[in-house]
Motif scaffolding. Structure first.
Motif, PDB file in Angstrom:
ATOM      1  N   ALA A 293      48.073  39.128  38.476  1.00 43.50           N
ATOM      2  CA  ALA A 293      49.273  39.030  39.309  1.00 43.50           C
ATOM      3  C   ALA A 293      49.634  37.589  39.648  1.00 43.50           C
ATOM      4  O   ALA A 293      50.110  37.292  40.742  1.00 43.50           O
ATOM      5  CB  ALA A 293      49.100  39.850  40.590  1.00 43.50           C
TER       6      ALA A 293
ATOM      7  N   ASP B 160      49.204  41.346  47.021  1.00 39.63           N
ATOM      8  CA  ASP B 160      49.936  41.111  45.770  1.00 39.63           C
ATOM      9  C   ASP B 160      49.228  41.762  44.579  1.00 39.63           C
ATOM     10  O   ASP B 160      49.861  42.413  43.731  1.00 39.63           O
ATOM     11  CB  ASP B 160      50.075  39.609  45.505  1.00 39.63           C
ATOM     12  CG  ASP B 160      51.138  38.952  46.360  1.00 39.63           C
ATOM     13  OD1 ASP B 160      51.901  39.683  47.021  1.00 39.63           O
ATOM     14  OD2 ASP B 160      51.187  37.713  46.368  1.00 39.63           O
TER      15      ASP B 160
ATOM     16  N   SER C 190      50.318  45.199  42.460  1.00 39.83           N
ATOM     17  CA  SER C 190      50.646  44.987  41.052  1.00 39.83           C
ATOM     18  C   SER C 190      49.855  45.899  40.125  1.00 39.83           C
ATOM     19  O   SER C 190      50.360  46.338  39.088  1.00 39.83           O
ATOM     20  CB  SER C 190      50.387  43.522  40.655  1.00 39.83           C
ATOM     21  OG  SER C 190      51.234  42.637  41.356  1.00 39.83           O
TER      22      SER C 190
END
Length: 266
Positions: free
Chosen positions: A18, A94, A98
């Motif tokens: 990510a 994050d 992802s």
């Protein structure tokens, strides 16, 4: 010794998750940061679990102690130094959003990759209705589940395609009935009697995609006859998802095949 360890980590190749460059390590360092336990699928490391802490080694050890079976599925470990807790938590969000790792719950957006969900139970509750949820609102009993299991396997044993597979794999039908009823009791009633890993039991059976197609069809017909509509729909959705996951685990795509053959003309 610490300086030598840090230098050795820096010399390793990094892998992007990510947009963050993680380092592959053999052992987690006692530094603040994040770690990712991965499983290689078709040559790619896919996250099973993403964690963080002031001491990566301690955080990983705590996770492994609490989840030894699931942690044992991992074949890769990646770390990223991050001294600030707020930054670590942002980075973790994050990565989880992802990749939707099956062993993370918070910050998920979707069910885990089927290849991973075949290996460990996907803990993301309520994601697309594909995960196991307590069934207190369902009109289903243990007696219903017993009838479901025995009726299904009675049909499967007589089926030309599935029958020979079950005959080879199940020496003790009564014992198998109980194991499978425990599985459905956990899935539909939220009990804790079943703690197995069903995918592992299917690896040596030399199954083919047509076996799964027939399994889903026969189970669906049985569930509709034995269970009330809401319970039947949830059970069928679970079996369909398991079929997808098991096939992804047994027949992973060759991600390098397309590259080796080059681009196709349109």
């Amino acid at each position: 010794m610490k300086a030598d360890t840090t230098r050795a980590d820096a010399d390793r190749a990094s892998t992007d998750f990510a947009g963050y460059a993680f380092t592959s390590v053999d052992a987690a360092p006692p530094r603040p940061g994040l770690f990712i336990l991965t499983r290689a699928i078709a040559g790619r490391p896919l996250p099973l679990y993403v964690g963080e802490g002031e001491d990566i080694a301690a955080a990983l050890a705590a996770f492994r102690a609490a989840n030894p079976r699931e942690a044992g599925v991992a074949d890769g470990l990646f770390v990223l130094d991050r001294p600030m807790a707020r930054v670590r938590q942002h980075t973790l969000r994050d990565i989880v959003s992802s990749f939707d790792p099956p062993l993370n719950v918070a910050h998920r957006k979707a069910p885990a990759a089927p290849e991973l969900a075949a290996l460990v139970e996907d803990r993301g509750a309520g994601l697309g209705g594909l995960n196991e949820q307590p069934g207190t609102a369902l009109s289903v009993t243990e007696d219903d589940l017993k009838r479901l299991v025995e009726s299904f396997y009675g049909r499967a044993a007589a089926d030309p395609l599935l029958g020979p597979v079950f005959a080879r794999a199940i020496p003790d039908w009564e014992g198998h009935y109980q194991i499978v009823q425990n599985f459905w009791s956990r899935t539909l009633l939220g009990t804790t009697r079943y703690s197995g890993m069903p995918f592992a039991a299917h690896i040596p059976l030399q199954l083919k995609p047509e076996h799964f197609t027939r399994w889903v069809t026969l189970f669906g017909e049985t569930a509709v006859e034995v269970l009330e509509p809401v319970a039947a729909a949830r059970a069928i959705a679970k079996v369909e998802h398991m079929s997808t996951c098991f096939q992804a685990g047994l027949f992973p795509p060759d991600l390098g095949a397309g590259q080796a053959n080059g681009p196709h003309a349109g």
